[in-house]
Design an enzyme around this catalytic site. Structure first.
Site, short mmCIF file in Angstrom:
data_model
loop_
_atom_site.label_atom_id
_atom_site.label_comp_id
_atom_site.label_asym_id
_atom_site.label_seq_id
_atom_site.Cartn_x
_atom_site.Cartn_y
_atom_site.Cartn_z
N GLY A 183 48.97 -0.02 -10.67
CA GLY A 183 48.81 0.25 -12.10
C GLY A 183 47.52 0.99 -12.36
O GLY A 183 46.48 0.71 -11.75
N GLU A 235 44.94 0.95 -17.34
CA GLU A 235 43.78 0.25 -17.86
C GLU A 235 42.50 0.55 -17.08
O GLU A 235 41.43 0.74 -17.65
CB GLU A 235 44.02 -1.27 -17.85
CG GLU A 235 45.40 -1.72 -18.25
CD GLU A 235 45.71 -1.56 -19.71
OE1 GLU A 235 44.76 -1.35 -20.50
OE2 GLU A 235 46.89 -1.64 -20.09
#
Length: 749
Positions: free
Chosen positions: A713, A716
């Site tokens: 991921g 963020e």
């Protein structure tokens, strides 16, 4: 020129965005753009006080205005079944109760919807809204976090959950701080920040039948919105349809069902026609959450040679009076560095404001700003290179969970980022570097964000024409979800991406989590991979089980697949294409649906992404103006699925971090409990001239533990630590340590 666009180490062969042409030509349809017959338009009337109750609501003039179909408030709302009947003597909601729209006359925050006007045009609805007269009985309100710190408390939901990570945490003995050879102590403040994506929140609500509801909504959580509305109106889940195929940015503001969604749904039920409601920019500051204002106090101790001995990290944030919003603000402090004595405390203050929500990098971006600023302060107290201090305290395993990392390349990020940035050219003495009249500063910071994975399903359909349709009810707020899923499907099936179509954005598709917490590729991507793998295995089985196939009775283990063609390994001449397999078996298509979810590996490893940011700033010593001149960012995020869109995500994160550091601040007038920043003239987001060249690099890790696709991921981690790197660079340029964001010129002159 090419180097500015791609990290050459990655041998990039990225896909262009699969939806790029639709977006740039205007063919993509966003929530407010769907064309429905007999659509009506809604405008909200919102409270002008922060706390109290409505004593009268006069809507007669509004109801008589041209084109007005209805004025809905607590007086005449058709009601939300899950709310129950409206009480004669309403009491304030207990903590943990979402705002019940038009349920009673109580006011919880300024900007709360008190009525909604429905008319045949937006202009008529807007005019009618100005005719509604509301009178209130005011009560004293509290909106100032600093003035209410004495009321800070451990969240009630944490107290009820003995396993919550927000409980007070102690490792070793924090009192060891008293014996540290070198120590620092500082308080860091982050103001309330609002998401402000380009597309404001919008919804079209349509009751197709008394028990069938369709929503065209700007939501990041399609299945979650479906479930929420089904529960609220007590409808079968399949009777609620949610569509969000294109989203013009969200940054976390689209994670939950906000009051305007319920208002539009109630309005559509009242007028029995589709209702469109688009929030004006001003209501984006009162209606869809924010990053909570947070005050953090950090103390650090170290030996003279720079080994951390003690860290204490205390954080206090605001929430509403009716809900508790918690964030992972103090969690990175427990695991980012090897330190034997660590203490963290997390508290909330209930204020008369709308409930905050997650904003890109929630918790970590706030906590790491304070942690990495404190590390820089400690480095100066030690007279040590800030990068060297971080290297000496690298955590080779997770010191909180006492588990090995599934993979970690933070040291490589330090090395690669520093080399490309030219960190070795830095003069450590503040105010010692200049370019002309401008003060020059170098700053850096570490970055981290946890790896998260949720349950997800995907359907893969191979058609007779050779095309593959892959489906999942995920969404795309901008990072290129469709492109990543197309790449995963194409690589798994050994097909050209031109043959793949990925469908998303509809609740009728297989279950998917929301696009939150950098989980989409980890969760949905894993489901896509296992579905396409299962489809490929079905095709292999058909190939070896079909009598007229050239591969009949071949051991599947002896087969290879390339560009949609199955053949005997080492003998490409003996093969059959996917389409020929279907034709040989008289099949119009072949379909599989598979699910993916976390397993026991989460108990064996600690899983996080890591990175580092390097920033150069120029500061005008006379005016205090700060300009970020260049940024180098490097991250280890597992497998990078598509470098072009990954680079774009990283740039977006850096831009957000620059805004957090230098410009973004939602200002509250505490006399009225209302934000005075209600547009882009007063809430300053970075624009093109504020953003320098940004060089993006990745350490393409092999991590077989995190999920089937090996991706951690990226959404963020791209922003976490950027604000600290900018602040640290400003200190090195000016010798002034600004701990209260944003770093505006008035704080430097």
């Amino acid at each position: 020129m090419e180097k500015a666009f791609f990290d050459q180490d990655n041998n990039d062969n990225s896909l262009d965005r699969v939806d790029g042409r639709l977006k740039v030509t205007g063919a993509a349809t966003y929530a407010a753009e769907y064309q429905l017959p007999n659509v009506t338009h809604a405008v909200l009337v919102t409270s002008t006080i922060a706390k109290g109750r409505i004593t009268s609501l006069d809507s007669k003039l509004a109801e008589q205005a041209p084109g007005v179909l209805a004025v809905i408030s607590h007086v005449n709302s058709p009601g939300v079944p899950a709310y129950g009947s409206s009480p004669a003597m309403p009491q304030r909601a207990t903590l943990g109760t979402p705002l019940r729209v038009f349920h009673d006359n109580l006011i919880y925050f300024s900007g709360q919807p008190v009525a909604v006007i429905v008319a045949d045009t937006w202009q008529r609805a807007e005019f009618a809204a100005s005719l509604v007269k509301v009178q209130y009985e005011k009560e004293p309100h509290q909106t100032n976090l600093e003035a209410n710190l004495s009321r800070a408390a451990l969240p009630a939901n944490v107290q009820r959950d003995k396993n919550s990570r927000y409980h007070d945490y102690d490792r070793g003995n924090p009192e060891e701080l008293n014996t540290a050879a070198v120590k620092i102590e500082a308080t860091y403040k982050i103001p309330t920040e609002h998401h402000n994506p380009l597309e404001p929140h919008a919804i079209i609500a349509h009751w197709e039948a008394p028990d069938k509801l369709t929503l065209y909504d700007k939501t990041q959580v399609i299945k979650g919105t479906q479930g929420n509305l089904a529960r609220a109106f007590k409808l079968p889940l399949e009777n609620v349809k949610v569509q969000a195929k294109f989203i013009g940015g969200a940054f976390g503001s689209g994670i939950r069902v906000w009051p305007h969604v319920m208002a539009a749904t109630l309005a559509a039920k009242k007028v029995q026609r589709p209702v469109k409601l688009v929030l004006p920019r001003e209501l984006m500051f009162t209606s869809v959450g924010s990053r909570p204002e947070t005050i953090q106090h950090i103390t650090m101790g170290a030996t003279k040679d720079g080994k951390l001995t003690t860290i204490t990290h205390e954080a206090v944030a605001h929430t509403s009076t009716y809900e508790e919003h918690t964030e992972r603000t103090i969690l990175a402090t427990r695991m980012l560095y090897d330190c034997p004595h660590v203490s963290t405390r997390y508290r909330l203050v209930n204020l008369d404001v709308n409930t905050p929500t997650w904003m890109r990098g929630p918790g970590e971006v706030t906590g790491v700003y304070a942690l990495e600023s404190a590390m820089d302060e400690l480095a100066y107290a030690l007279q040590m290179d800030p990068l060297e201090l971080r290297r000496r305290n690298h955590a080779d395993s997770d010191p909180e969970k006492n588990l090995p990392w599934s993979s970690k390349s933070l040291k490589e990020c330090y090395a690669k980022g520093a080399a490309h940035f030219g960190w070795h050219k830095r003069n450590p003495e503040p105010r010692s570097m200049r370019q002309g009249q401008m003060l020059v500063g170098y700053g850096m910071a570490s970055s981290t964000f946890g790896v998260h994975r949720n349950y997800a399903k995907s359907r893969a359909v191979f058609q007779a024409d050779g095309k593959v349709i892959v489906q999942s009810a995920t969404s795309d707020i901008g990072p290129g979800t469709g492109t990543a899923m197309t790449r995963i499907a194409a690589d798994t099936l050994s097909l050209s991406p031109a043959f793949i179509r990925f469908d998303l954005g509809e609740s009728t598709l297989p279950d998917a989590p929301g696009q939150t917490g950098s989980t989409t590729v980890s969760s949905v991507g894993s489901a896509v991979k296992v579905a396409c793998e299962a489809l490929k295995q079905k095709l292999l089985q058909l190939a070896v089980n079909t009598p007229n196939s050239t591969l009949y009775n071949t051991n599947p283990a002896d087969l290879s697949v390339e560009q949609g063609r199955i053949f005997k390994t080492g003998n490409p001449a003996t093969g059959v294409t996917y389409t020929e397999i279907l034709k040989q078996n008289n099949l119009p298509q072949l379909e599989v649906t598979e699910e993916s979810k976390p397993g026991a590996e989460w108990q064996k490893y600690s899983m996080s992404a890591f990175g580092a940011h390097f920033v150069e700033v120029h500061v005008n010593p006379t005016t205090g103006e700060v300009r970020v001149k260049r940024v180098v960012t490097c991250a280890g995020v597992g497998k990078v699925i598509n470098h072009k869109t990954a680079r774009s995500q990283s740039i977006g994160g850096v831009v957000g971090g620059i805004g957090m550091a230098l410009t973004e601040e939602s200002v509250m007038d505490h006399r009225f409990g209302r934000y005075v920043t209600g547009d882009f003239a007063n809430y300053h987001v970075p624009v093109h001239v504020d953003i320098p060249p940004i060089d993006v690099f990745f350490i393409d890790e092999h991590d077989p533990h995190v999920n089937p696709v090996g991706a951690k991921g990226l959404g963020e981690i791209a922003i976490v630590g950027v604000a600290a790197a900018v602040a640290n660079a400003v200190f090195q340029a000016t010798g002034k340590r600004i701990r209260d964001l944003p770093i505006t010129p008035d704080k430097l002159i």
